[in-house]
Design a protein around this motif. Structure first.
Motif: not given
Length: 128
Positions: A32-33, A105, A102, A107, A114, A53, A100, A109
Motif C-alpha cells: 500500500s501507499s 499503486r 489500494r 503513484e 484517498e 508508494n 491507502d 496521492s
C-alpha cells in the motif's frame, strides 16, 4: 483492516530534528501507499506532508517540507518513517500516518480522503 500506530513525536527547539515512525498491524501494508499528514491546532483539514508508494519508487513531499524531510519505508517491518529536519514553530501539529487501501499503486496521492486507514496521531511541538 490495517491498524497504524505512530511514535516519535515530542517537543523540540526550532532547528531541531525528529524521526516519526509508523507501525502497521498487517503485511498488506507493504503493498500500500503510505502518507504522513498533519493537523495544526485549530486546523480544519489534515495537510499532506509526504507520501511514498508501496515499493518506494515514487515519493512526494509538500512544498513546505521539500528539502527538510525524508520519508522512507521498511516493508520487512511493516513500517514507514518521516525524518524531519530544520523544524520550525509552524510545523507544530498532530502528525498522522495513513495507508491507502489500494494495492501496488505506482503513484502517491496527496489527498487525505484517498487514504482509508489512519493512526491516532503523534504530537510534534516546535518551540521558538
Amino acid at each position: 483492516q490495517v491498524e497504524l500506530i505512530e511514535s516519535g513525536g515530542g517537543l523540540v527547539q526550532a532547528g531541531g530534528s525528529l524521526r516519526l515512525s509508523c507501525a502497521a498491524s498487517t503485511n498488506t501494508f507493504m503493498i500500500s501507499s503510505a502518507g504522513w499528514f498533519r493537523q495544526a491546532p485549530g486546523g480544519q483539514e489534515r495537510e499532506f506532508v509526504a507520501g511514498i508508494n508501496w515499493n518506494g519508487a515514487s515519493i512526494v513531499y509538500a512544498d513546505s517540507f521539500e528539502g527538510r524531510g525524508t520519508i522512507s519505508r521498511d516493508n520487512a517491518k511493516n513500517a514507514v518513517y518521516l525524518q524531519m529536519d530544520g523544524l520550525k514553530p509552524e510545523d507544530t501539529a498532530e502528525y498522522y500516518c495513513a495507508a491507502d487501501s489500494r494495492a501496488f499503486r505506482a503513484e502517491v496521492s496527496t489527498a487525505h480522503d484517498e487514504y482509508k486507514y489512519w493512526g491516532p496521531g503523534t504530537q510534534v511541538t516546535v518551540s521558538s
